[in-house]
Design an enzyme around this catalytic site. Structure first.
Site, PDB file in Angstrom:
ATOM      1  N   THR A 184      -4.009   0.612   0.687  1.00 41.83           N
ATOM      2  CA  THR A 184      -5.014   0.079  -0.218  1.00 41.83           C
ATOM      3  C   THR A 184      -5.846  -0.912   0.568  1.00 41.83           C
ATOM      4  O   THR A 184      -5.448  -1.338   1.643  1.00 41.83           O
ATOM      5  CB  THR A 184      -4.270  -0.621  -1.382  1.00 41.83           C
ATOM      6  OG1 THR A 184      -3.433   0.339  -1.983  1.00 41.83           O
ATOM      7  CG2 THR A 184      -5.171  -1.249  -2.401  1.00 41.83           C
ATOM      8  N   GLY A 235       0.994  -2.290  -2.392  1.00 43.97           N
ATOM      9  CA  GLY A 235       1.871  -1.707  -3.408  1.00 43.97           C
ATOM     10  C   GLY A 235       2.292  -2.762  -4.411  1.00 43.97           C
ATOM     11  O   GLY A 235       1.492  -3.595  -4.842  1.00 43.97           O
TER      12      GLY A 235
HETATM   13  O1  DON Z   1      -2.293   1.236  -7.355  1.00 43.35           O
HETATM   14  C1  DON Z   1      -1.268   0.834  -6.816  1.00 43.35           C
HETATM   15  O2  DON Z   1      -0.598  -0.060  -7.242  1.00 43.35           O
HETATM   16  C2  DON Z   1      -0.820   1.480  -5.517  1.00 43.35           C
HETATM   17  N1  DON Z   1      -1.267   2.811  -5.429  1.00 43.35           N
HETATM   18  C3  DON Z   1      -1.300   0.657  -4.371  1.00 43.35           C
HETATM   19  C4  DON Z   1      -0.764   1.174  -3.072  1.00 43.35           C
HETATM   20  C5  DON Z   1      -0.844   0.209  -1.973  1.00 43.35           C
HETATM   21  O3  DON Z   1      -1.280  -0.899  -2.117  1.00 43.35           O
HETATM   22  C6  DON Z   1      -0.323   0.650  -0.670  1.00 43.35           C
HETATM   23  N2  DON Z   1      -0.661  -0.283   0.349  1.00 43.35           N
HETATM   24  N3  DON Z   1      -0.795  -1.049   0.997  1.00 43.35           N
END
Ligand code: DON
Length: 582
Positions: A387, A480
């Site tokens: 993300t 995440g």
């Molecule tokens: O929307 C969410 O919470 C996850 N898909 C975010 C994933 C994420 O942040 C991975 N990375 N760093």
């Protein structure tokens, strides 16, 4: 003139800008050579993102008279080119918009451009053998409709102009920096890509015929440039209809994915009211469901208001204990209640002050509450983070906090053949196994089970803190489930502990997510003493310290001085980034 500078660790800001910014709260022992911060000050506009060319794209729009939403759209599309592991048009995200003091629209909103489950999705479509890099795991992308929705509501410049920087970067190519080279080499070398038949297009588009990528190489993305040109010409119709929709559907058919042209045609971003809370005289605005971010951040701040954290050392056992117990309770409620509010009822008490008072009163200051005791009604099964976040503020005080994702790094690692963009693996954010909640953190509660056209629960927590109607802090992070706690700690650093932005960025972060029942410290060397860790363990916490080079989040943020309007942008040192303002 754009003003941005990379500061060496421990070099006080005073030497650079001639302004007093105290670094006395900087936790000693935590500053390492890796912690180079890119920071900038300005009065007219500021952009902070993970990718220098994307930051410059946003700055260019601000300097041409665009507002913060115009700049956000330019950064979002530029990131799809220059930060392909998370920047995207094949994914989704959440955009918080604070219109500032004098915009005709006064409400703080969240543009929810989260992906949706395809119509053919079912509650039990995934089994234990399903992987994370398949066509089936792709959600209907929301980014393009999200940007069009934001533009319709707030845009002040022509749509086409906002895509120009991204098209230029993709068409003519751009210089790969060390962070992007690492990311490209990692995805190309990953087992899933080397072994999987569905990743050939990714290798064709992002591979380097001779050897590994290195800083200084040029990346040119002609297919993506053509896709972006279509979007520039036809807005959302250029993506959800016609050639691109056909290419997505063909890609799905090749790999057994579920998304059809009808799913694409149906997709709509939503404009939702922000979750609103207050904390020590500030207004806090966060992302509403289907993100859990805003609800959890506000709930935790409401609980923490009952404990005077600033009266104790930031990293004392008492403060860490109280924060951990608060996190546990909020993440437990997240599992219990949160999902897409178009499908499930979200109890309003979660963000109420009285509910938080009850939670606070049940925190035992002497010992940890085992996670399982917090939710006896949830049956626990036997044992068996990519993300990116960026922040923008313009000269009128409009602020945007935008988090966007493909879910995992490079999403499903599938590039749509002929269209040049990476697809998300966001269906992985649903609760895959109904009824199966385990101590390792797998959640099977009903609120976030798969339904056709439902949005999967997110942890994205783009956050805006305001005072007297004016934004003072714009923050958020990837990571995440850790995202929520990173955003919380950015708010606490500034509002509760009175730190400046560089110190807040350097402060080590902690994480507890209810299950697994463990407290994760970014580091404890120097900042959190062995004695404190010992005390926490004696209180019943299971404490882990992250290994070297494993960090929590990447919180590119902007602080606004309410008196002078001075903007201070700081890029987190943990991954990459550039702050630039004027
Ligand atoms: O929307 C969410 O919470 C996850 N898909 C975010 C994933 C994420 O942040 C991975 N990375 N760093």
């Amino acid at each position: 003139m754009a003003c941005h500078v990379r500061r060496r660790p421990n070099q006080p800001l005073t030497r650079i800008f001639g302004i007093a910014v105290a670094l006395s709260l900087l936790p000693t022992g935590w500053v390492s050579a890796q912690q180079q911060l890119s920071e900038a000050v300005g009065q007219q506009g500021m952009v902070v993102s993970v990718s220098p060319p994307a930051t410059r794209a946003g700055l260019d729009i601000l300097k041409s008279g665009g507002n913060a939403v115009d700049a956000t759209i330019a950064v979002e599309f530029a990131l799809a080119v220059t930060w392909p592991e998370a920047g995207n048009i094949g994914g989704g995200g959440f955009m918080m918009v604070h219109p500032g003091g004098d915009h005709r629209r006064r409400r703080v909103v969240c543009i929810d451009y989260r992906e949706t489950a395809p119509r053919k999705a079912t509650e039990t479509m995934f089994g234990p053998r399903d992987g994370r890099y398949t066509h089936k795991i792709v959600g209907v992308p929301g980014t393009v409709h999200g940007m069009v929705t934001a533009h319709k509501r707030y845009g002040s410049m022509k749509w086409k102009r906002l895509l120009e920087p991204a098209i230029h970067l993709a068409r003519d190519g751009f210089e790969v920096d060390a962070a992007l080279a690492r990311s490209l080499n990692a995805v190309l070398a990953s087992r899933s890509v080397r072994r999987g038949e569905h990743h050939q297009e990714l290798i064709r588009v992002y591979g380097k015929p001779e050897g590994r990528w290195k800083a200084g190489d040029r990346l040119v993305l002609p297919d993506l440039a053509s896709t972006l040109e279509r979007i520039a010409d036809k807005k959302d119709d250029g993506f959800y209809e016609g050639r691109i929709a056909r290419l997505i559907e063909e890609e799905m058919k090749r790999g057994g994915g579920l998304i059809t042209r009808r799913d694409l045609d149906d997709y709509r971003a939503r404009v939702r009211s922000a979750v609103h809370g207050t904390f020590r005289g500030h207004d806090v605005y966060g992302a509403p469901p289907p993100s859990s971010g805003g609800t959890c951040v506000v709930q935790m701040l409401n609980v923490l208001e009952h404990f005077d954290l600033r009266k104790h050392p930031r990293y004392s056992a008492r403060n860490l204990h109280v924060m951990t117990e608060t996190m546990k309770r909020a993440y437990c409620d997240r599992a219990r209640h949160l999902g897409d509010s178009d499908f499930v009822d979200i109890p309003p008490h979660l963000v109420s002050k009285s509910y938080a008072a009850g939670l606070a009163s049940r925190i035992d200051l002497k010992k940890a509450t085992p996670s399982e005791e917090l939710a006896p009604e949830i049956q626990l099964a036997d044992e068996s983070p990519q993300t990116t976040h960026f922040s923008v503020v313009d000269r009128r005080g409009m602020a945007v906090s935008n988090t966007t994702t493909l879910e995992g790094s490079w999403g499903a690692k599938i590039v749509v053949r002929g269209a040049g963009f990476v697809l998300n693996n966001e269906m992985g954010d649903f609760n895959w196994f109904p009824g199966h909640t385990d101590r390792r953190g797998r959640i099977g509660t009903p609120a976030n089970r798969i339904r056709p056209r439902k949005r999967m629960l997110s942890s994205q927590s783009p956050t805006i803190v305001a005072r007297n109607g004016h934004p003072v802090l714009v923050t958020g992070s990837p990571g995440g489930r850790t995202i929520i706690n990173t955003s919380l700690q950015m708010v606490l650093s500034i509002v509760e502990f009175g730190q400046d932005l560089p110190s807040a960025m350097r402060a080590p972060r902690i994480h507890h997510q209810w299950l697994p029942d463990r407290l994760l410290l970014e580091t404890h060397r120097g900042t959190i003493s062995d004695d404190v860790v010992k005390t926490l363990k004696a209180m019943g916490h299971t404490v882990f310290t992250r290994s070297r080079n494993s960090y929590q989040g990447d919180a590119h943020s902007i602080l606004v001085d309410p008196k002078t309007g001075r903007l201070h942008g700081v890029a987190d040192w943990r991954r990459n980034g550039l702050a630039a303002g004027f």
